[in-house]
Design a protein around this motif. Structure first.
Motif, PDB file in Angstrom:
ATOM      1  N   ASN A  80       1.206  -1.207  -0.071  1.00 25.18           N
ATOM      2  CA  ASN A  80      -0.082   0.065  -0.005  1.00 25.18           C
ATOM      3  C   ASN A  80       0.528   1.212  -0.058  1.00 25.18           C
ATOM      4  O   ASN A  80       0.381   2.394  -0.471  1.00 25.18           O
ATOM      5  CB  ASN A  80      -0.827  -0.084   1.120  1.00 25.18           C
ATOM      6  CG  ASN A  80      -2.100  -0.899   1.013  1.00 25.18           C
ATOM      7  OD1 ASN A  80      -3.271  -0.562   0.593  1.00 25.18           O
ATOM      8  ND2 ASN A  80      -2.051  -2.302   1.123  1.00 25.18           N
ATOM      9  N   LEU A  81       1.836   1.255   0.511  1.00 25.58           N
ATOM     10  CA  LEU A  81       3.039   2.382   0.427  1.00 25.58           C
ATOM     11  C   LEU A  81       3.842   2.585  -0.851  1.00 25.58           C
ATOM     12  O   LEU A  81       4.511   3.528  -1.117  1.00 25.58           O
ATOM     13  CB  LEU A  81       3.726   2.205   1.809  1.00 25.58           C
ATOM     14  CG  LEU A  81       3.058   2.681   3.051  1.00 25.58           C
ATOM     15  CD1 LEU A  81       3.998   2.236   4.474  1.00 25.58           C
ATOM     16  CD2 LEU A  81       2.580   3.899   3.259  1.00 25.58           C
ATOM     17  N   GLY A  82       4.005   1.160  -1.533  1.00 24.11           N
ATOM     18  CA  GLY A  82       4.816   1.287  -2.690  1.00 24.11           C
ATOM     19  C   GLY A  82       6.052   1.263  -2.516  1.00 24.11           C
ATOM     20  O   GLY A  82       7.114   1.841  -3.149  1.00 24.11           O
ATOM     21  N   VAL A  83       6.771   0.551  -1.278  1.00 18.62           N
ATOM     22  CA  VAL A  83       8.055   0.600  -1.169  1.00 18.62           C
ATOM     23  C   VAL A  83       8.409  -0.977  -0.862  1.00 18.62           C
ATOM     24  O   VAL A  83       7.418  -1.688  -0.654  1.00 18.62           O
ATOM     25  CB  VAL A  83       8.421   1.399   0.167  1.00 18.62           C
ATOM     26  CG1 VAL A  83       8.196   2.854   0.077  1.00 18.62           C
ATOM     27  CG2 VAL A  83       7.645   1.131   1.599  1.00 18.62           C
ATOM     28  N   SER A  84       9.689  -1.293  -0.540  1.00 20.26           N
ATOM     29  CA  SER A  84      10.101  -2.672  -0.414  1.00 20.26           C
ATOM     30  C   SER A  84       9.619  -3.224   1.037  1.00 20.26           C
ATOM     31  O   SER A  84       9.387  -2.018   1.976  1.00 20.26           O
ATOM     32  CB  SER A  84      11.462  -2.797  -0.551  1.00 20.26           C
ATOM     33  OG  SER A  84      12.237  -2.159   0.528  1.00 20.26           O
ATOM     34  N   THR A  85       9.437  -4.367   1.283  1.00 20.86           N
ATOM     35  CA  THR A  85       9.012  -4.916   2.654  1.00 20.86           C
ATOM     36  C   THR A  85      10.157  -4.532   3.439  1.00 20.86           C
ATOM     37  O   THR A  85      10.118  -4.394   4.923  1.00 20.86           O
ATOM     38  CB  THR A  85       8.887  -6.301   2.554  1.00 20.86           C
ATOM     39  OG1 THR A  85       9.987  -7.030   1.939  1.00 20.86           O
ATOM     40  CG2 THR A  85       7.535  -6.718   1.773  1.00 20.86           C
ATOM     41  N   MET A  86      11.597  -4.723   3.244  1.00 21.26           N
ATOM     42  CA  MET A  86      12.500  -4.428   4.024  1.00 21.26           C
ATOM     43  C   MET A  86      12.404  -2.822   4.493  1.00 21.26           C
ATOM     44  O   MET A  86      12.670  -2.749   5.763  1.00 21.26           O
ATOM     45  CB  MET A  86      13.986  -4.640   3.299  1.00 21.26           C
ATOM     46  CG  MET A  86      15.112  -4.531   4.163  1.00 21.26           C
ATOM     47  SD  MET A  86      15.253  -5.413   5.731  1.00 21.26           S
ATOM     48  CE  MET A  86      15.360  -7.010   4.825  1.00 21.26           C
ATOM     49  N   THR A  87      11.976  -1.939   3.655  1.00 22.80           N
ATOM     50  CA  THR A  87      11.870  -0.607   4.205  1.00 22.80           C
ATOM     51  C   THR A  87      10.902  -0.501   5.290  1.00 22.80           C
ATOM     52  O   THR A  87      11.134   0.068   6.148  1.00 22.80           O
ATOM     53  CB  THR A  87      11.448   0.383   2.991  1.00 22.80           C
ATOM     54  OG1 THR A  87      12.807   0.380   2.179  1.00 22.80           O
ATOM     55  CG2 THR A  87      11.351   1.555   3.406  1.00 22.80           C
ATOM     56  N   VAL A  88       9.620  -1.037   5.041  1.00 22.42           N
ATOM     57  CA  VAL A  88       8.563  -1.063   5.940  1.00 22.42           C
ATOM     58  C   VAL A  88       9.159  -1.633   7.243  1.00 22.42           C
ATOM     59  O   VAL A  88       8.732  -1.474   8.249  1.00 22.42           O
ATOM     60  CB  VAL A  88       7.329  -1.724   5.476  1.00 22.42           C
ATOM     61  CG1 VAL A  88       6.354  -1.760   6.266  1.00 22.42           C
ATOM     62  CG2 VAL A  88       6.911  -0.836   4.226  1.00 22.42           C
ATOM     63  N   TYR A  89       9.810  -2.606   7.197  1.00 22.63           N
ATOM     64  CA  TYR A  89      10.368  -3.575   8.266  1.00 22.63           C
ATOM     65  C   TYR A  89      11.242  -2.787   9.095  1.00 22.63           C
ATOM     66  O   TYR A  89      10.994  -2.740  10.527  1.00 22.63           O
ATOM     67  CB  TYR A  89      10.969  -4.941   8.114  1.00 22.63           C
ATOM     68  CG  TYR A  89      11.532  -5.928   9.161  1.00 22.63           C
ATOM     69  CD1 TYR A  89      10.777  -6.800   9.519  1.00 22.63           C
ATOM     70  CD2 TYR A  89      12.654  -5.564   9.793  1.00 22.63           C
ATOM     71  CE1 TYR A  89      11.108  -7.563  10.834  1.00 22.63           C
ATOM     72  CE2 TYR A  89      13.005  -6.109  10.727  1.00 22.63           C
ATOM     73  CZ  TYR A  89      12.313  -7.276  11.217  1.00 22.63           C
ATOM     74  OH  TYR A  89      12.542  -8.102  12.468  1.00 22.63           O
ATOM     75  N   ARG A  90      12.023  -2.195   8.555  1.00 19.09           N
ATOM     76  CA  ARG A  90      12.712  -1.144   9.331  1.00 19.09           C
ATOM     77  C   ARG A  90      12.074   0.077  10.166  1.00 19.09           C
ATOM     78  O   ARG A  90      12.291   0.230  11.293  1.00 19.09           O
ATOM     79  CB  ARG A  90      13.902  -0.521   8.561  1.00 19.09           C
ATOM     80  CG  ARG A  90      15.124  -1.364   8.079  1.00 19.09           C
ATOM     81  CD  ARG A  90      16.335  -0.605   7.536  1.00 19.09           C
ATOM     82  NE  ARG A  90      16.153   0.051   6.336  1.00 19.09           N
ATOM     83  CZ  ARG A  90      16.222  -0.328   5.240  1.00 19.09           C
ATOM     84  NH1 ARG A  90      16.707  -1.889   4.889  1.00 19.09           N
ATOM     85  NH2 ARG A  90      15.832   0.262   3.946  1.00 19.09           N
ATOM     86  N   ASP A  91      10.939   0.574   9.177  1.00 17.62           N
ATOM     87  CA  ASP A  91      10.020   1.457   9.834  1.00 17.62           C
ATOM     88  C   ASP A  91       9.157   1.080  10.941  1.00 17.62           C
ATOM     89  O   ASP A  91       9.346   1.763  11.951  1.00 17.62           O
ATOM     90  CB  ASP A  91       9.142   1.827   8.833  1.00 17.62           C
ATOM     91  CG  ASP A  91      10.177   2.989   7.763  1.00 17.62           C
ATOM     92  OD1 ASP A  91      11.276   3.206   7.918  1.00 17.62           O
ATOM     93  OD2 ASP A  91       9.309   3.465   6.608  1.00 17.62           O
ATOM     94  N   VAL A  92       8.651  -0.200  10.860  1.00 16.70           N
ATOM     95  CA  VAL A  92       7.962  -0.618  11.783  1.00 16.70           C
ATOM     96  C   VAL A  92       8.791  -0.952  13.123  1.00 16.70           C
ATOM     97  O   VAL A  92       8.404  -0.720  14.236  1.00 16.70           O
ATOM     98  CB  VAL A  92       7.432  -2.125  11.540  1.00 16.70           C
ATOM     99  CG1 VAL A  92       6.731  -2.774  12.529  1.00 16.70           C
ATOM    100  CG2 VAL A  92       6.179  -1.607  10.371  1.00 16.70           C
ATOM    101  N   SER A  93       9.901  -1.493  12.863  1.00 15.54           N
ATOM    102  CA  SER A  93      10.784  -1.838  13.931  1.00 15.54           C
ATOM    103  C   SER A  93      11.145  -0.541  14.887  1.00 15.54           C
ATOM    104  O   SER A  93      11.116  -0.489  15.925  1.00 15.54           O
ATOM    105  CB  SER A  93      12.375  -2.445  13.538  1.00 15.54           C
ATOM    106  OG  SER A  93      12.053  -3.683  13.142  1.00 15.54           O
TER     107      SER A  93
END
Length: 282
Positions: free
Chosen positions: A56-69
């Motif tokens: 939904n954000l149009g970015v990589s899962t690794m990017t979201v994983y870092r943000d969520v962490s």
């Protein structure tokens, strides 16, 4: 999932509790916007995943994983078994999708004790608390009964039972709770003749019940005021939490059912108020 609501989060505070993390000044603007969007999406969905957020954000899962962490470290989100949710607080209630899998054995015991107050033929009002879902097997045994509820997950559990009359209360659907709230819900509750209401709450303090969400609090208030009898189902954790909106005195309930881990001083306070307390697991 639609993504139009992403554009409405530009001015959303990064921290849903209104506290700006000290480290945010060092975060690039584009990333701060993305972090706001992540928090907004998780609040809207209740429970979601890193993969869904990335799509939904149009970015990589690794990017979201870092943000969520990072958001987890700041206490704004929680992550468990691959699911991302908002932590419960005085301002935000945990999603029903997460709460349904918590403390199931204890909820079964509390529900079993609550069912002793229900009689065949009763009109029963159930709120959106996940403890209410544990009442369903016992209600089937007590059938015929009429069940009115604002919780969609309760309706799904009863809709195919031919011996239970089901009343859909309607209203504005809230995804995080999987339930309906608002003026329509309150009006429909007030139009009914209810024998007994069975509900739980987010917090008990000073002899009063609280909930973080004003719409939920207003719905629960209408339920207690409408029913001839009400039973409160609360485990020991409800006495150590806070909530923003007061909606009923514990004296409004015919009985309060809790567990043996509830601090003795809290049980003594209830007794002083003249409340009939049932303690399970003694």
């Amino acid at each position: 999932m639609p993504t139009e609501h992403l554009n409405s989060t530009e001015n959303t505070p990064l921290n849903p509790r209104g506290i700006q993390p000290a480290s945010s000044k060092r975060i690039p603007q584009a990333r701060k916007v993305r972090l706001r969007k992540i928090v907004s999406l998780v609040i809207h969905e209740g429970v979601t995943t890193v993969d869904w957020l990335a799509a939904n954000l149009g970015v990589s899962t690794m990017t979201v994983y870092r943000d969520v962490s990072e958001l987890v470290d700041q206490g704004m989100l929680t992550r468990s078994y691959g699911e991302v949710s908002v932590p419960s607080s005085s301002l935000v209630e945990t999603s029903s999708k997460l709460r349904l899998g918590q403390n199931t054995r204890l909820k079964d015991q509390i529900a079993s004790a609550a069912l002793t107050y229900v009689h065949p033929g009763d009109a029963v009002l159930l709120d959106d608390s996940t403890t209410s879902a544990h009442l369903l097997p016992g209600l089937r045994e007590l059938a015929p009964v009429t069940v009115a509820t604002n919780a969609r997950f309760i309706e799904e559990g009863l809709i195919s039972d031919p011996h239970i009359s089901l009343i859909h209360l309607g209203g504005d659907y809230h995804n995080w709770a999987d339930a309906y709230f608002g003026p329509m819900t309150v009006r429909n509750i007030q139009s009914l003749g209810i024998d007994i209401c069975l509900m739980s709450v987010t917090a008990i303090a000073g002899g009063y019940c609280y909930h973080p969400d004003p719409a939920v609090a207003e719905t629960k208030r209408a339920m207690v005021e409408t029913a001839a009898r009400s039973v409160l189902m609360v485990d020991h954790t409800k006495f150590t939490r806070t909530g923003l909106h007061k909606f009923a005195s514990v004296q409004s309930f015919s009985a309060v059912i809790t567990d043996a881990q509830t601090p003795q001083e809290e049980l003594d306070k209830l007794a002083e108020l003249g409340v009939d307390v049932v303690t399970i697991g003694e």
